[in-house]
Design a protein around this motif. Structure first.
Motif, PDB file in Angstrom:
ATOM      1  N   ILE A   1       2.255  -0.268 -28.051  1.00  0.00           N
ATOM      2  CA  ILE A   1       0.880  -0.659 -27.830  1.00  0.00           C
ATOM      3  C   ILE A   1       0.982  -2.225 -27.435  1.00  0.00           C
ATOM      4  O   ILE A   1       0.330  -2.535 -26.443  1.00  0.00           O
ATOM      5  N   ILE A   2       1.918  -2.965 -27.893  1.00  0.00           N
ATOM      6  CA  ILE A   2       1.901  -4.511 -27.635  1.00  0.00           C
ATOM      7  C   ILE A   2       2.552  -4.344 -25.970  1.00  0.00           C
ATOM      8  O   ILE A   2       2.042  -5.180 -25.441  1.00  0.00           O
ATOM      9  N   ALA A   3       3.350  -3.698 -25.695  1.00  0.00           N
ATOM     10  CA  ALA A   3       3.720  -3.586 -24.251  1.00  0.00           C
ATOM     11  C   ALA A   3       2.792  -3.223 -23.531  1.00  0.00           C
ATOM     12  O   ALA A   3       2.461  -4.093 -22.444  1.00  0.00           O
ATOM     13  N   ILE A   4       1.665  -2.173 -23.868  1.00  0.00           N
ATOM     14  CA  ILE A   4       1.034  -1.846 -22.928  1.00  0.00           C
ATOM     15  C   ILE A   4       0.047  -2.929 -22.743  1.00  0.00           C
ATOM     16  O   ILE A   4      -0.563  -3.325 -21.570  1.00  0.00           O
ATOM     17  N   LEU A   5      -0.288  -3.481 -23.922  1.00  0.00           N
ATOM     18  CA  LEU A   5      -1.600  -4.647 -23.889  1.00  0.00           C
ATOM     19  C   LEU A   5      -0.962  -5.663 -22.954  1.00  0.00           C
ATOM     20  O   LEU A   5      -1.750  -6.231 -22.167  1.00  0.00           O
ATOM     21  N   LEU A   6       0.178  -6.076 -22.999  1.00  0.00           N
ATOM     22  CA  LEU A   6       0.746  -7.188 -22.510  1.00  0.00           C
ATOM     23  C   LEU A   6       0.839  -6.979 -21.050  1.00  0.00           C
ATOM     24  O   LEU A   6       0.400  -7.734 -19.967  1.00  0.00           O
ATOM     25  N   GLY A   7       1.079  -5.580 -20.924  1.00  0.00           N
ATOM     26  CA  GLY A   7       0.887  -5.424 -19.256  1.00  0.00           C
ATOM     27  C   GLY A   7      -0.415  -5.258 -18.449  1.00  0.00           C
ATOM     28  O   GLY A   7      -0.600  -5.775 -17.574  1.00  0.00           O
ATOM     29  N   ILE A   8      -1.523  -4.814 -19.477  1.00  0.00           N
ATOM     30  CA  ILE A   8      -2.710  -5.014 -18.829  1.00  0.00           C
ATOM     31  C   ILE A   8      -3.188  -6.520 -18.823  1.00  0.00           C
ATOM     32  O   ILE A   8      -3.659  -7.177 -17.674  1.00  0.00           O
ATOM     33  N   VAL A   9      -2.873  -7.307 -19.769  1.00  0.00           N
ATOM     34  CA  VAL A   9      -3.346  -8.747 -19.711  1.00  0.00           C
ATOM     35  C   VAL A   9      -2.577  -9.404 -18.575  1.00  0.00           C
ATOM     36  O   VAL A   9      -3.063 -10.224 -17.644  1.00  0.00           O
ATOM     37  N   SER A  10      -1.195  -9.176 -18.280  1.00  0.00           N
ATOM     38  CA  SER A  10      -0.639  -9.625 -17.372  1.00  0.00           C
ATOM     39  C   SER A  10      -1.047  -9.380 -15.886  1.00  0.00           C
ATOM     40  O   SER A  10      -1.253 -10.122 -14.984  1.00  0.00           O
ATOM     41  N   LEU A  11      -1.275  -8.152 -15.744  1.00  0.00           N
ATOM     42  CA  LEU A  11      -1.850  -7.674 -14.571  1.00  0.00           C
ATOM     43  C   LEU A  11      -3.305  -8.277 -14.462  1.00  0.00           C
ATOM     44  O   LEU A  11      -3.586  -8.834 -12.869  1.00  0.00           O
TER      45      LEU A  11
END
Lengths: 299, 531
Positions: free
Chosen positions: B395-405
């Motif tokens: 979940i942390i990875a997905i959230l970070l991916g979204i925020v980064s993008l």
């Protein structure tokens, strides 16, 4: 000649005083026990001796040479075993031992194989798969298979089983017989008591005691258990007697060693039925230093 | 005395790193030689190459890959060097940073160096062995690439140029070898060394991107800008090689000086004491995992914003470039009313999406590192289930991916809207950018799957990401079989706004990811925890 000489060595990490005027020496053919609570500065002292960190002030020599400037030369005749051994995961235990020995230029295969046997190590396994005790064995084998004059051992038996601890003690006695010196830092006080000729205690970066076990005992108390015909409760008022207890007719107490003869005089007037005296163990010595520290803190 | 036993240590280092070195060598030489042959087969006539040259001349491309040169006679060599040299140089830098850190500060941190230093080994021997080893590796790979290019005997890629091409890569590696050696004297932890070294790499890239478009001086301050000044295959300038070597020597000397002076285990950047008690934030699995990666997460968020912004900042020039270039406009035709700028945007979108996947995968794979060090046990033996552990990381990875993008796109929009006469609307940009989320999720799924199923092979996910990057990037330039490109999840996403939005590929990607994740969760619960 002294193998190690430490002369007023201090070390500061930033504003933290890790060592304060530490002084002691390790003589030829002796095993020197170096004890003290966690964080007292044992490893810092050892790292200074190994020339991998630099003293802020003071001077330390091994074989009469400066530990920082002549580190390489000194290390040809010094073996070191840390308490926490990390190895290269993709090499086997045997490869690591050989690498260490040939870096010292002293690959003696007979001696090596004998020690591998003694410590019951499987040298064909990758170092990454060894347990803590087995990694410790690798460091010990590399040390004792080398032609060193001085062994610096920093809690070398941590993680070893009791059998292997015995093997280790034999190794230490063996090198001592050959006139080599050992600096042994350890928390296993019975081991230190058994192996060491002289002992130094360090606390908060300062040496608080140094000498033979007998020397140190003079500074402390003897444990006495005695059965007497008359009540011995008056002993509580005799100076030098501490922690007097009565249990099933047996009195047990501690006497300051310098007051021993006066206390014995008092006792003999009470009619001794049986008496038992024990010299203080190293643990007693050690605990006493802890305690006096605690009391000072409370006061 | 300072260098005793350096030769033996060098052999020891070789023994340690022969596998990794071999893999780096084969992949770098292989990719370069294959790409070179792909380039030459592509454009038969000079005319075709010339029209390519004109599309490559725009500021967005300059920001991305470096300044074009020799564009009035765009040979295969010039084209290849222009489009490949910078990215390959970055890979050399990454290799050097990772290898040097592993051999210096990581060894020291783990106490291995202490054991070596207790032997009759000089104070500087270990650092010397590292620098020599990585230097030789860089030279060998560079020369092999040069020789490989010569051996291919391709038109437009002469002998001098090919050797220079390889050596340009070598000196980039050397520059980063020496700066990492220097940084490893400063930071007390290997994570710190890797972090700071990558920061240097990223700043070097951004400095060059902005510099190449607007200021030569800025570019020359960046090692990546400097090495591109060799103008391989056209001018073949040698001075950037010598300047870079000189700088590397200076950094190496400083590193040696510091290493000789400092205590083992100490860094020159002082670490300060931390908190006495765990804050309420920390005291949950989520809080702990976030706290452990705080620096990584924050740094990547900042980097993604600036990466987007630095691409965005060239949009003004890009607009002007297309307006003034009527020939090009005619040639490419008017694509259903979308501006050229928007068409280039689609390419930037893919690049940003792939870049934003890096932090997501990195943050997830931390769980593998934790497992290797035996630290997941602390959580698993304290009433946290495996399901919960892996779900938290995911979940942390997905959230970070979204925020980064999101931030990359926001940076792009923010900077471009400052410089464009007709800014792209934020909503359109965001739609285009966020459509890549399913592609990103699929990469994450591969990471989770590898971790759960074949934990030792988790690094393969990076291979997939690099592969995706090259297919997407090169796919636009060379004639690649569709199935090769289709292996990358990123090539299935409709390229908004030029393409129409299409739910089918998105749903298929989401479906595959979900199935993969379910399978991963099951197999992670079944497998042994590895120490």
């Amino acid at each position: 000649m002294n193998r190690i000489e430490i002369n007023k060595v201090s070390k500061k990490f930033g504003s933290f005083q890790a060592l304060n005027n530490v002084e002691f020496e390790v003589r030829e053919g002796e095993v020197y026990g170096f004890i003290g609570p966690n964080g007292a500065g044992k490893s810092t002292t050892i790292r200074i001796l190994l020339g991998i960190i630099q003293a802020t002030s003071g001077h330390a020599t091994i074989f009469g040479k400066d530990v920082w400037k002549d580190a390489v030369e000194i290390h040809r005749k010094v073996a070191y075993v840390p308490g926490d051994v990390h190895l290269w995961e993709n090499l086997t235990g045997g490869e690591v031992i050989d690498t260490f020995l040939s870096l010292k230029g002293q690959l003696n295969k007979t001696k090596r194989d004998h020690l591998i046997d003694l410590f019951q190590l499987d040298p064909k396994k990758k170092a990454g798969t060894y347990s803590k005790g087995n990694r410790q064995k690798i460091a010990l084998i590399s040390a004792f298979a080398s032609e060193s004059e001085l062994f610096i051992l920093d809690e070398p038996t941590s993680g070893l089983d009791p059998l292997m601890e015995k093997v280790f003690q034999q190794c230490v006695e063996e090198v001592k017989k050959q006139g080599k010196s050992v600096l042994l830092s350890s928390h296993i006080l019975s081991e230190v008591e058994k192996l060491c000729d002289r002992i130094g205690i360090i606390r908060k970066g300062e040496m608080i005691e140094s000498g033979t076990l007998d020397d140190l005992r003079h500074l402390t108390r003897t444990n006495i258990r005695v059965e007497t015909e008359k009540s011995a409760s008056i002993l509580g008022d005799v100076p030098g007697v501490h922690h007097l207890f009565l249990d099933k007719g047996v009195y047990s107490f501690q006497v300051d060693t310098e007051r021993l003869s006066e206390v014995m005089k008092e006792l003999s007037q009470l009619g001794i039925k049986s008496i038992e005296s024990n010299p203080p163990t190293l643990e007693d010595l050690f605990m006493r230093h802890y305690h006096s520290e605690d009391q000072l803190n409370k006061g | 005395m300072l260098y005793d036993k350096v030769i033996q240590l060098l052999f020891f280092t070789c023994r340690q790193n022969r596998k990794a070195s071999l893999i780096w060598t084969i992949s770098l030489v292989g990719v370069t030689v294959l790409t070179a042959s792909a380039f030459t087969g592509l454009y038969q006539s000079d005319q075709e190459r010339q029209s390519m040259a004109q599309t490559m001349e725009n500021p967005a491309m300059t920001a991305m890959v470096g300044p074009g040169y020799g564009l009035d006679n765009y040979t295969n060599g010039a084209m290849m060097a222009h489009q490949m040299l910078l990215f390959t140089a970055i890979v050399f830098a990454v290799m050097s940073i990772l290898l040097v850190t592993k051999m210096t500060r990581a060894e020291e941190e783990e106490g291995k160096l202490e054991l070596l230093r207790s032997l009759p080994v000089g104070r500087l021997s270990s650092l010397s062995a590292t620098v020599i080893f990585v230097t030789i590796l860089n030279i060998v790979i560079g020369l092999l690439i040069g020789i490989g290019l010569i051996a291919m005997n391709l038109v437009g890629m002469g002998m001098t140029g090919s050797i220079l091409y390889g050596l340009t890569l070598t000196v980039t590696g050397l520059w980063f070898t020496s700066i990492t050696a220097l940084i490893s004297q400063l930071s007390e932890t290997s994570r710190g060394v890797v972090g700071l070294s990558f920061l240097v790499l990223i700043v070097a890239y951004l400095l060059r991107a902005i510099g190449d478009v607007s200021s030569e001086v800025l570019s020359l301050m960046s090692p990546l800008g400097l090495v591109l000044r060799t103008e391989v295959y056209v001018q073949n300038y040698w001075w950037p090689i010598f300047v870079t070597i000189l700088m590397s020597l200076v950094f190496t000397l400083i590193a040696f000086y510091l290493n000789n002076k400092r205590d083992l285990g100490a860094g020159l950047l002082l670490s300060k004491p931390g908190k006495r008690e765990g804050s309420r934030w920390l005291l949950s699995p989520l809080g702990l995992i976030l706290r452990l990666q705080r620096t990584t997460i924050i740094s990547w968020i900042i980097v993604m914003f600036f990466l987007g912004a630095s691409y965005g900042s060239v949009f003004g020039d890009l607009e002007a470039f297309f307006e003034n270039n009527e020939v090009l406009m005619q040639m490419l035709g008017d694509n259903r009313g979308y501006s050229m700028t928007e068409q280039f945007t689609t390419m930037l979108m893919v690049v940003l999406a792939i870049m934003a996947t890096i932090p997501a995968v990195l943050v997830f794979l931390r769980v593998r590192g934790e497992e290797k060090k035996g630290r997941t046990e602390h959580l698993l033996t304290r009433g946290i289930s495996r399901f919960s552990l892996i779900a938290h990381y995911l979940i942390i990875a997905i959230l970070l991916g979204i925020v980064s993008l999101f931030l990359a796109n926001f940076g792009l929009w923010f900077a471009s809207s400052q410089v464009m006469e007709e800014p792209i609307t934020f909503v359109n940009l965001l739609k285009a950018g966020l459509s890549y989320l399913p592609a990103m999720l699929l990469v994450l799924m591969i990471a989770v799957l590898l971790f759960a199923w074949k934990p030792k092979s988790t690094p393969l996910v990076w291979l997939y990401l690099v592969y995706s990057f090259f297919t997407v990037y090169l796919g636009g330039l060379i004639d690649m079989p569709t199935w090769l490109a289709d292996l990358s999840s990123f090539s299935h996403i409709p390229q908004l706004p030029v393409d129409d939005f299409n739910w089918t590929p998105i749903l298929i990607l989401l479906f595959i990811s979900t199935v993969g994740l379910v399978f991963s969760f099951i197999s992670y619960r079944r497998r042994d925890a590895l120490g």
